[in-house]
Design a protein around this motif. Structure first.
Motif, PDB file in Angstrom:
ATOM      1  N   SER A  11       0.819  -1.213   0.000  1.00  0.00           N
ATOM      2  CA  SER A  11       0.000   0.000   0.000  1.00  0.00           C
ATOM      3  C   SER A  11       0.853   1.264   0.000  1.00  0.00           C
ATOM      4  O   SER A  11       0.777   2.064  -0.923  1.00  0.00           O
ATOM      5  CB  SER A  11      -0.946  -0.007   1.213  1.00  0.00           C
ATOM      6  N   VAL A  12       1.673   1.425   1.043  1.00  0.00           N
ATOM      7  CA  VAL A  12       2.428   2.677   1.191  1.00  0.00           C
ATOM      8  C   VAL A  12       3.492   2.802   0.111  1.00  0.00           C
ATOM      9  O   VAL A  12       3.591   3.837  -0.575  1.00  0.00           O
ATOM     10  CB  VAL A  12       3.058   2.744   2.598  1.00  0.00           C
ATOM     11  N   ILE A  13       4.309   1.757  -0.078  1.00  0.00           N
ATOM     12  CA  ILE A  13       5.385   1.833  -1.063  1.00  0.00           C
ATOM     13  C   ILE A  13       4.813   1.886  -2.480  1.00  0.00           C
ATOM     14  O   ILE A  13       5.337   2.597  -3.345  1.00  0.00           O
ATOM     15  CB  ILE A  13       6.358   0.654  -0.892  1.00  0.00           C
TER      16      ILE A  13
ATOM     17  N   PHE B 184       3.792   5.358  -3.136  1.00  0.00           N
ATOM     18  CA  PHE B 184       4.957   6.243  -3.268  1.00  0.00           C
ATOM     19  C   PHE B 184       5.646   6.034  -4.621  1.00  0.00           C
ATOM     20  O   PHE B 184       6.080   7.006  -5.256  1.00  0.00           O
ATOM     21  CB  PHE B 184       5.932   5.965  -2.123  1.00  0.00           C
ATOM     22  N   VAL B 185       5.753   4.790  -5.072  1.00  0.00           N
ATOM     23  CA  VAL B 185       6.345   4.519  -6.379  1.00  0.00           C
ATOM     24  C   VAL B 185       5.505   5.154  -7.482  1.00  0.00           C
ATOM     25  O   VAL B 185       6.032   5.702  -8.463  1.00  0.00           O
ATOM     26  CB  VAL B 185       6.500   3.005  -6.587  1.00  0.00           C
ATOM     27  N   TYR B 186       4.191   5.095  -7.348  1.00  0.00           N
ATOM     28  CA  TYR B 186       3.314   5.731  -8.336  1.00  0.00           C
ATOM     29  C   TYR B 186       3.560   7.242  -8.386  1.00  0.00           C
ATOM     30  O   TYR B 186       3.585   7.846  -9.470  1.00  0.00           O
ATOM     31  CB  TYR B 186       1.860   5.428  -7.992  1.00  0.00           C
ATOM     32  N   GLU B 187       3.748   7.860  -7.234  1.00  0.00           N
ATOM     33  CA  GLU B 187       4.028   9.293  -7.199  1.00  0.00           C
ATOM     34  C   GLU B 187       5.364   9.610  -7.856  1.00  0.00           C
ATOM     35  O   GLU B 187       5.511  10.642  -8.527  1.00  0.00           O
ATOM     36  CB  GLU B 187       4.010   9.785  -5.755  1.00  0.00           C
ATOM     37  N   LEU B 188       6.358   8.731  -7.682  1.00  0.00           N
ATOM     38  CA  LEU B 188       7.649   8.956  -8.322  1.00  0.00           C
ATOM     39  C   LEU B 188       7.560   8.763  -9.840  1.00  0.00           C
ATOM     40  O   LEU B 188       8.184   9.510 -10.608  1.00  0.00           O
ATOM     41  CB  LEU B 188       8.696   8.011  -7.736  1.00  0.00           C
TER      42      LEU B 188
ATOM     43  N   ARG C  45      14.487  -0.185  -8.394  1.00  0.00           N
ATOM     44  CA  ARG C  45      14.259  -1.162  -9.465  1.00  0.00           C
ATOM     45  C   ARG C  45      12.919  -0.960 -10.159  1.00  0.00           C
ATOM     46  O   ARG C  45      12.796  -1.205 -11.361  1.00  0.00           O
ATOM     47  CB  ARG C  45      14.355  -2.583  -8.891  1.00  0.00           C
ATOM     48  N   SER C  46      11.921  -0.506  -9.414  1.00  0.00           N
ATOM     49  CA  SER C  46      10.616  -0.276 -10.030  1.00  0.00           C
ATOM     50  C   SER C  46      10.599   0.931 -10.948  1.00  0.00           C
ATOM     51  O   SER C  46       9.654   1.102 -11.732  1.00  0.00           O
ATOM     52  CB  SER C  46       9.556  -0.100  -8.939  1.00  0.00           C
TER      53      SER C  46
END
Length: 777
Positions: free
Chosen positions: A652-654, A657-661, A693-694
């Motif tokens: 959920s949190v990560i 955050f990856v989507y925001e990046l 990596r993502s």
């Protein structure tokens, strides 16, 4: 030196090699004081003044000669010598002088140098400290020459400095020596000659003349003596060697940091003005404490503060300076042996600081924490803490009234301390759980068993060692998810982190609070849905009852009308039937519905420890080997809560955050900004590799990928630099740091050959070929 056989400890023929130890600033200053006492021996003057507990003695006068030399030569006492029995003239004088009461003054020793003292170029600038310079001396020899000497950890050498120009580099003839005396012998021939004479005279001195007495002596009169010019003596008189530098001055300071910090936090905060005064006081005292702790930590690593336990290993040594207790980030006395040794001790310090910050932010009345500062300097992690009142005068085992001091073997608990912790444990979502030590006694704790509670002499309750105040990270511990969500298949988290070398990885408090809020939202949504459904069902039931009642009333009215003429029917028709308004749900009905829903255990489904109210708690000791008497349902729920926290972080949190990046909603400027963004969301930095990596799919166009990759490289370089710099001597610190930065930031330019060796083009390039150099970007 050859060691002979002695008591069977040696076989004979062993060789002992003396290795020169490196000077620290304090040791170099003490060495200078010793050299001054050798070249200018004023023992008798100091004895007359009572300096260093010296006192006058008549041993040399009575013996009349060197007793040690007589014993060595085998000279026997001659009883045939005639003694002068005539009384001295001053005994017949009416005004008896005091001077005969003192021993005769010995002739002054020969002078070795004109003057020696600290140079006006002190203290060394920052670039010279990186090269190991400790201080500078200005020496005027008997030949009339003035030389400037540099003190470094490896010894002393003559530099190129003059009165008008600062150049601490070694002179053409540097005259370097490990001791200052060796250097001065090379500089001045008269010093070499006169110093040998002084040493012979010192050997002949009676031992009782230089032995200090165990109590100070105060003289009320002394004979007059010649006063000589000595800058070092002047400095020691007004600033003694124990306080001649800032490091030693701190050991004698009387500022009580703990009392100042605790008193500042106890200031009233009733109105806005009192809150402003309290915050200003806390900020001022904290800034002073941090500044002094940084200086003390640097002095500890540099060796300028003597340890309290000098006989122990270096990593186990403890220091006390300016009422601040210092220790190094190593596993002392194998306390963290079961958790990862030095790696666990290094991580525990940072976890302890996070716990202290969190408890201080709660501002719980009656609960106190220590002022703590972490300093990473020259590869060492030094922690400085304020001192609890009276802790140094008591045994540590007697001071602990809550928690364990020996990794759970013996555990203490206190009802009074538990009452102080109740409010803070509820805010931190800590569940009261039972622990059992080796003695088999059960104790109920509101914190991890590693946390320790102490009551100081000031009556305050202190909580220390808070490194396991948060939920454990099962991904970092490589703990499998067992029966997660009652699923037979193993869950596959989207993001995992590397397994840590220690067993103390915890989740961040921001994540725990976010998880509690998330679960509370789910709980309220579920409760609201059930309430709406139950309310609708009850309203439908009420409507059915009202409809049935209306039909019944209509039938009764119809029967009464049909039998209106029949007086014996017994039906009263004097007034029509009053139609009542339909019944609606009242507040008491809604409360009754809510209580029925809560009684079904809805709250416990979302991690609450109760069935009726939402109260999310977790057990910080759930992943440890400590014994417990908790029932099986509570243990399973504790494990499920910890697993849910880890999955909430991963899926959920990560993910968010990856989507925001990826969408550039968040654009960190550098590694520090990236760390702040991750910590603000409760993401540990050990998950940075999976996040990077993502972002590889769009790394050419994504600025955030470069920032994440740079942060990984920088953090890896920091760990490498810590291991690299920890054993570098101080005089090589600048060169070692520059070399590491060149390797880290540098690039090497090389010439590429594209044609034969004899071609004109290649010969022209060979003339212009650059030497490979490393440049800092």
């Amino acid at each position: 030196a050859v060691v002979s056989t002695q008591s069977g400890h040696y076989a004979g023929g062993e060789t002992v090699k003396c290795v020169a130890e490196q000077y620290s600033l304090r040791e170099a200053r003490l060495h200078l004081k010793r050299v001054r006492s050798l070249i200018q021996p004023d023992v008798q003057v100091n004895a007359q003044n009572g300096v260093d507990n010296l006192s006058l003695t008549f041993a040399g006068v009575i013996a009349g000669r060197d007793v040690e030399e007589d014993i060595t030569r085998g000279v026997k006492e001659d009883h045939g010598v005639e003694l002068d029995t005539i009384p001295p003239e001053y005994l017949f004088d009416k005004s008896t002088p005091l001077e005969p009461l003192y021993p005769e003054t010995a002739p002054p020793p020969p002078q070795c140098i004109q003057s020696i003292g600290y140079s006006g170029w002190n203290p060394p600038p920052g670039n010279r400290r990186m090269l190991g310079d400790l201080f500078y001396l200005a020496v005027e020899t008997l030949e009339g020459n003035t030389v400037h000497i540099t003190a470094v950890p490896s010894g002393f050498y003559v530099n190129k400095t003059t009165e008008g120009k600062f150049d601490p580099n070694p002179a053409e003839i540097s005259h370097k020596g490990y001791t200052l005396v060796d250097t001065l012998k090379q500089v001045s021939a008269l010093f070499n000659k006169n110093f040998a004479v002084i040493q012979k005279q010192s050997i002949k001195r009676n031992p009782y003349e230089v032995i200090p007495i165990p109590f100070p002596s105060f003289t009320w009169c002394k004979p007059a003596s010649d006063h000589t010019y000595d800058t070092l003596r002047a400095e020691e008189a007004y600033v003694p060697i124990s306080t001649s530098d800032e490091m030693s001055l701190g050991m004698m300071s009387s500022r009580d940091w703990n009392e100042e910090l605790q008193s500042a936090r106890e200031l009233p905060q009733g109105d806005v003005h009192e809150q402003i005064v309290r915050d200003r006081t806390i900020f001022r005292v904290t800034c002073d404490f941090v500044s002094m702790a940084i200086k003390g930590a640097q002095a500890v690593v540099d060796g300028n503060i003597p340890p309290l336990n000098a006989a122990d290993e270096k990593k186990c040594r403890m220091y006390l300076w300016n009422n601040i207790f210092f220790s190094l980030g190593f596993d002392m006395k194998d306390h963290y042996g079961d958790f990862g040794g030095d790696a666990a001790a290094y991580s525990a310090i940072a976890g302890d600081l996070r716990g202290i910050s969190l408890y201080q932010s709660l501002d719980t009345e009656g609960l106190h924490t220590l002022g703590t500062v972490i300093v990473d300097y020259r590869g060492y992690r030094v922690v400085g803490q304020s001192i609890i009142s009276g802790i140094l005068s008591r045994d540590q085992e007697q001071s602990i009234i809550y928690g364990s001091i020996d990794n759970g073997k013996t555990i203490n608990s206190s009802d009074k301390f538990g009452n102080v912790l109740k409010d803070s444990s509820k805010k931190l979502h800590l569940r009261e759980h039972s622990v059992i030590g080796d003695d088999g006694v059960q104790h109920n704790l509101l914190t991890s068993y590693d946390c320790k509670g102490i009551v100081g002499n000031d009556g305050r309750h202190y909580l220390i060692d808070l490194f396991r105040s948060f939920a454990p990270d099962i991904f970092a511990l490589d703990v499998p998810l067992v029966n997660y969500k009652n699923s037979e298949e193993d869950p596959n988290p989207m993001f995992k982190c590397p397994v840590t070398p220690h067993k103390l990885p915890t989740l961040r408090p921001e994540l725990i609070e976010a998880f509690a809020c998330y679960r509370y939202i789910l709980f309220t949504q579920n409760l609201s849905a059930k309430f709406i459904r139950a309310k609708g069902e009850r309203q439908n039931k009420l409507k059915e009852l009202e409809s049935a009642k209306e039909i019944k009333d209509k039938l009764e009215i119809k029967e009464c009308k049909d039998n209106e003429s029949d007086n014996d029917s017994g039906c009263s028709v004097e007034s029509p039937v009053n139609v009542q308004p339909p019944k609606v749900l009242t507040e008491s009905d809604a409360r009754e519905i809510m209580d029925e829903i809560k009684s079904t255990g809805t709250a416990r489904q979302f991690g609450s420890i109760t069935d009726t109210e939402f109260d999310l708690r977790y057990n910080p000791d759930i992943m440890t080997k400590i014994g417990s008497n908790d029932n099986e349902r509570d243990v399973l729920q504790d494990k499920e809560v910890v697993q849910d926290m880890a999955m909430f972080l991963s899926d959920s949190v990560i993910v968010k955050f990856v989507y925001e990046l990826k969408t550039m909603t968040q654009r960190p400027l550098d590694a520090i900004h990236l760390s702040d963004l991750m910590h603000g969301r409760g993401i540990n930095m050990r998950y940075l590799g999976g996040i990077t990596r993502s972002l590889e799919d769009n790394r050419e166009k994504n600025h955030n990928y470069s920032v994440c990759l740079s942060a990984i490289i920088t953090r890896a370089a920091k760990q490498a630099f810590k291991l690299y710099i920890i054993d570098v001597p101080s005089q090589q610190l600048a060169a070692a740091t520059a070399h590491f930065l060149n390797c880290y930031h540098g690039s090497v330019e090389r010439q590429k050959t594209t044609s034969g060796e004899n071609s004109p083009t290649n010969s022209t390039q060979a003339k212009k070929k650059k030497v490979p150099t490393a440049t800092l970007r």
